[in-house]
Design a protein around this motif. Structure first.
Motif, short mmCIF file in Angstrom:
data_model
loop_
_atom_site.label_atom_id
_atom_site.label_comp_id
_atom_site.label_asym_id
_atom_site.label_seq_id
_atom_site.Cartn_x
_atom_site.Cartn_y
_atom_site.Cartn_z
N ARG A 32 0.82 -1.21 0.00
CA ARG A 32 0.00 0.00 0.00
C ARG A 32 0.86 1.27 0.00
O ARG A 32 0.48 2.30 -0.55
N SER B 45 1.44 -6.84 -2.32
CA SER B 45 0.58 -7.24 -1.21
C SER B 45 -0.86 -7.22 -1.71
O SER B 45 -1.17 -6.65 -2.75
N SER C 41 3.28 -3.77 5.41
CA SER C 41 3.31 -3.79 6.87
C SER C 41 3.73 -5.14 7.44
O SER C 41 4.31 -5.21 8.51
N GLN D 26 -1.29 -12.69 6.93
CA GLN D 26 -1.62 -13.34 5.65
C GLN D 26 -0.56 -13.07 4.60
O GLN D 26 -0.39 -13.84 3.67
C1 FAD Z 1 -8.51 -14.33 4.34
C2 FAD Z 1 -7.48 -13.27 4.06
C3 FAD Z 1 -6.51 -13.52 3.11
C4 FAD Z 1 -5.52 -12.56 2.83
N1 FAD Z 1 -4.56 -12.87 1.90
C5 FAD Z 1 -3.54 -11.98 1.71
C6 FAD Z 1 -2.48 -12.27 0.79
O1 FAD Z 1 -2.46 -13.33 0.13
N2 FAD Z 1 -1.48 -11.38 0.64
C7 FAD Z 1 -1.45 -10.19 1.33
O2 FAD Z 1 -0.49 -9.41 1.13
N3 FAD Z 1 -2.44 -9.87 2.18
C8 FAD Z 1 -3.50 -10.72 2.38
N4 FAD Z 1 -4.51 -10.37 3.22
C9 FAD Z 1 -4.57 -8.97 3.71
C10 FAD Z 1 -3.66 -8.67 4.88
O3 FAD Z 1 -4.38 -8.93 6.07
C11 FAD Z 1 -3.26 -7.16 4.85
O4 FAD Z 1 -4.42 -6.38 4.82
C12 FAD Z 1 -2.38 -6.76 3.67
O5 FAD Z 1 -1.28 -7.67 3.54
C13 FAD Z 1 -1.86 -5.35 3.85
O6 FAD Z 1 -1.09 -4.94 2.75
P1 FAD Z 1 0.03 -3.82 2.93
O7 FAD Z 1 1.04 -4.31 3.88
O8 FAD Z 1 0.50 -3.45 1.56
O9 FAD Z 1 -0.81 -2.59 3.49
P2 FAD Z 1 -0.80 -1.90 4.91
O10 FAD Z 1 -1.01 -2.89 6.00
O11 FAD Z 1 -1.69 -0.75 4.82
O12 FAD Z 1 0.71 -1.43 5.06
C14 FAD Z 1 1.29 -0.43 4.26
C15 FAD Z 1 2.66 -0.13 4.84
O13 FAD Z 1 3.33 0.79 4.00
C16 FAD Z 1 4.05 1.71 4.80
N5 FAD Z 1 4.24 2.92 3.99
C17 FAD Z 1 3.29 3.81 3.57
N6 FAD Z 1 3.86 4.77 2.82
C18 FAD Z 1 5.18 4.48 2.75
C19 FAD Z 1 6.28 5.12 2.11
N7 FAD Z 1 6.14 6.20 1.37
N8 FAD Z 1 7.50 4.56 2.26
C20 FAD Z 1 7.68 3.45 3.02
N9 FAD Z 1 6.66 2.81 3.64
C21 FAD Z 1 5.44 3.32 3.49
C22 FAD Z 1 3.19 1.89 6.03
O14 FAD Z 1 4.00 2.30 7.12
C23 FAD Z 1 2.60 0.48 6.23
O15 FAD Z 1 3.39 -0.30 7.12
C24 FAD Z 1 -5.52 -11.30 3.51
C25 FAD Z 1 -6.51 -11.05 4.45
C26 FAD Z 1 -7.48 -12.01 4.74
C27 FAD Z 1 -8.51 -11.70 5.78
#
Ligand code: FAD
Ligand code: AMP
Lengths: 261, 320
Positions: free
Chosen positions: B208, B233, B266, B270
């Motif tokens: 994200r 992700s 993050s 999952q």
């Molecule tokens: C049944 C189920 C299955 C799932 N399957 C998967 C799966 O297969 N794969 C998966 O990935 N997720 C899966 N999820 C979702 C998972 O729970 C998380 O919601 C997801 O992984 C979050 O993605 P993220 O880390 O990109 O986003 P976020 O959790 O929003 O994290 C974004 C991170 O980016 C950082 N950030 C923001 N801007 C910057 C910047 N400019 N520079 C540096 N860092 C920055 C923030 O500090 C934060 O830590 C599943 C959920 C469920 C319920």
């Protein structure tokens, strides 16, 4: 004629909790909070959408699991399913995928069905094979891992997004499908739905209702055996630096040290 | 020596790397006999022989492309009858697992999926699996029938081990269920020229924090400087910034590369489920409290828009 949809849902330990094994090396289901597997919510959602688009349809949710698995059925009923079946029996403890598929297939046949909808995988076992096994047992087509599904004129159609290609699939009913988490967001139960669910019928069946012998399931009937389960050692704490303008270069230095560059 | 059936994953005769890894594992248990089906099946033989297949059973028919799963189960069952193997090994792809499961049921066997290692044991092969988002590792055995085991990519090294690789035609009679699930259309995925996500030695992922489809070019540039695959992700995929086929995690691909670089991710459970077994893990995240830092060998707390381009430049400079 009414379209009879059976949705298979599993009650699983919460993935965000501290999951572990019991002494007999089965998944510990007593010490951890459980819930309706999130991936099965997508199956319930697609069943509800198909039923809403049909002239006359009935959605039955089916689970094989311990007493608490009723919670999973309740959740599915409050989302909008019409009725529920709970297969529960002490002899089921430790049943593997082959055994689970036997119980599901017998229960689905007893319930009567035109279409079975499953999740893509359970969030605890994550094998993703139960729908294929149930298809083999029922002798009906499997149309699995769909990110899009529809039913029209006795035919189920869907899209399966694979690694090499995206495929359009179709099969005659009766059939079993499974849907992925790409198939569309699952609805939240409304207050009205939660209240209505309390009055919906939940049937309880045991192994004798399904003409299954105790030896065919459970740990005794299992085709596989877990011989050891070890917690993975925590990863050793790494180096963490704060970027003060040189973070990219420091990272490159680390990668070079590890011979990646 | 006992024979071990190995199901071949290939594209028009080009054998995919996980199958070659399977041959390495199969040789620990017995003599690999490969089963190659569909268009180009016979063209797989030379590569399979180089990696230890003593025999290659082949069969081609339009059913393999036109109908899902069951025709391949019918063929594998025919091979099982012809060979009476000590075990059947299948690559852990979505279809591979389904084929393996149905075969196991037909031949009265147990099935183990997603093994990450395999050893010979006194009572048959012992499979190592990684469970509960890779927080546990288990050892299991099939205790009834011929063990049917699916194995994840990157579970073993590809090794040259020249063997005869004699091609034999497999005789297959399709069951009446073979044509149940019809493939009515197929849109092949366009190749990006980058390595296959599950097979890559290095994976560079964005989450994200990448904040937009257009910004993924920063992630791709880093990946290209390392010859890596690109992952994402679920948050990035759900936002429509990158294709679902690139998703890493529980409901996406599970990867186990030498090096995993997480950018703006993050580290939710999952996501970890799909990358926790990577050998070396590196992360860039501006939040020092992000759970991903619990896993890393090296982490940079900082803005990925500063850190990642600088890293890419530095890699290019060092590589000259
Ligand atoms: C049944 C189920 C299955 C799932 N399957 C998967 C799966 O297969 N794969 C998966 O990935 N997720 C899966 N999820 C979702 C998972 O729970 C998380 O919601 C997801 O992984 C979050 O993605 P993220 O880390 O990109 O986003 P976020 O959790 O929003 O994290 C974004 C991170 O980016 C950082 N950030 C923001 N801007 C910057 C910047 N400019 N520079 C540096 N860092 C920055 C923030 O500090 C934060 O830590 C599943 C959920 C469920 C319920
Ligand atoms: N005990 C069970 N009760 C009901 N449905 C199940 C059960 N186990 C598996 N399923 C169904 O099969 C799907 C795939 O499960 P699995 O093969 O265990 O990953 C799940 O998403 C459920 O729809």
């Amino acid at each position: 004629m009414s379209l009879r949809i059976v949705v298979t849902v599993k009650y699983v330990p919460d993935a965000t909790g501290d999951r572990h094994f019991a002494d007999d090396l089965t998944v510990d289901r007593d010490d951890v909070d459980g819930l309706l597997s999130e991936l099965d919510e997508y199956a319930v959602e697609q069943a509800l959408q198909i039923s809403e688009n049909a002239d006359d349809a009935e959605v039955t949710v089916l689970t094989v699991g311990p007493e608490d698995a009723k919670d999973a059925l309740r959740k599915a009923l409050s989302m909008g399913a019409d009725k529920a079946i709970h297969v529960e029996d002490d002899d089921l403890h430790g049943t593997d995928a082959i055994g689970t598929s036997l119980v599901l297939a017998k229960a689905i046949e007893k319930a009567g069905y035109d279409l079975v909808i499953s999740g893509m995988a359970s969030t605890d076992g994550t094998m993703g094979v139960v729908p294929a096994l149930v298809a083999e047992r029922l002798g009906v087509p499997q149309v699995t891992l769909l990110s899009e599904v529809s039913v029209e004129g006795g035919v189920v159609k869907g899209r399966r997004d694979g690694d090499a290609a995206s495929e359009q699939l179709e099969a005659q009913l009766p059939a079993i499908v499974s849907v992925t988490d790409q198939s569309g967001e699952a609805r939240y139960p409304s207050f009205k739905g939660i209240m209505a669910a309390k009055k919906k019928p939940v049937e309880s069946w045991d192994l004798s209702d399904l003409d299954i012998e105790a030896e065919e399931v459970g740990l005794d009937g299992a085709f596989t055996k877990v011989e050891a389960a070890n917690e993975r050692p925590a990863r050793t704490a790494g180096t963490i630096v704060k970027d003060e303008g040189e973070g990219g270069k420091q990272l490159a230095e680390f990668l070079a040290g590890q011979k990646f560059i | 020596m006992a024979e071990v059936l190995v199901y071949v994953d290939h594209v028009d005769g080009a054998v995919r790397k996980p199958t070659l890894e399977l041959l390495t594992l199969a040789r620990r248990i017995g003599e690999p006999v490969a089963v190659a089906l569909g268009n180009g099946a016979a063209d797989t033989a030379a590569t399979l022989a180089e990696h230890g297949a003593v025999k290659v059973l082949t069969h081609d028919a339009s059913e393999y492309a036109d109908y899902l799963v069951v025709p391949k189960v019918d063929a594998l069952q025919a091979a099982h009858e012809a060979v009476s193997p000590a075990a059947v090994l299948v690559p852990s792809s979505a279809e591979g697992k389904e084929i393996a499961a149905r075969l196991a049921l037909r031949i009265g066997s147990g099935i183990i999926t997603d093994a990450v290692d395999l050893e010979a044991g006194d009572e048959g092969p012992v499979a190592t699996q990684s469970v509960f988002a890779a927080s546990f590792s288990t050892k299991s055995r099939v205790i009834k029938g011929t063990p049917v085991i699916t194995v994840k990519p990157n579970s073993a090294a590809v090794e040259a081990a020249p063997a005869a690789g004699a091609v034999e035609a497999l005789s297959v009679t399709f069951s009446d269920k073979a044509t149940g699930t019809k493939v009515t259309g197929r849109t092949p995925r366009e190749s990006t020229g980058r390595p296959e996500l599950t097979e890559a030695a290095i994976v560079v992922s964005g989450g994200r924090g990448v904040n937009g489809a257009e910004n993924f070019s920063i992630i791709e540039a880093l990946a290209d400087s390392l010859g890596a695959a690109v992952g994402a992700s679920r948050a990035a995929v759900d936002a429509g910034w990158y294709p679902h086929t690139n998703q890493v995690g529980q409901t996406g691909k599970s990867v186990s590369p030498q090096l995993y670089i997480a950018n703006g991710i993050s580290g939710a459970i999952q996501h970890r489920a799909g990358m926790q077994t990577s050998k070396t893990i590196v992360a860039v995240n501006k939040d020092a409290e992000a759970p991903i830092f619990e896993l890393v060998d090296f982490g940079v707390v900082g803005d990925l828009f500063d850190v990642v381009p600088q890293l890419t430049e530095e890699i290019k400079t060092r590589k000259g």
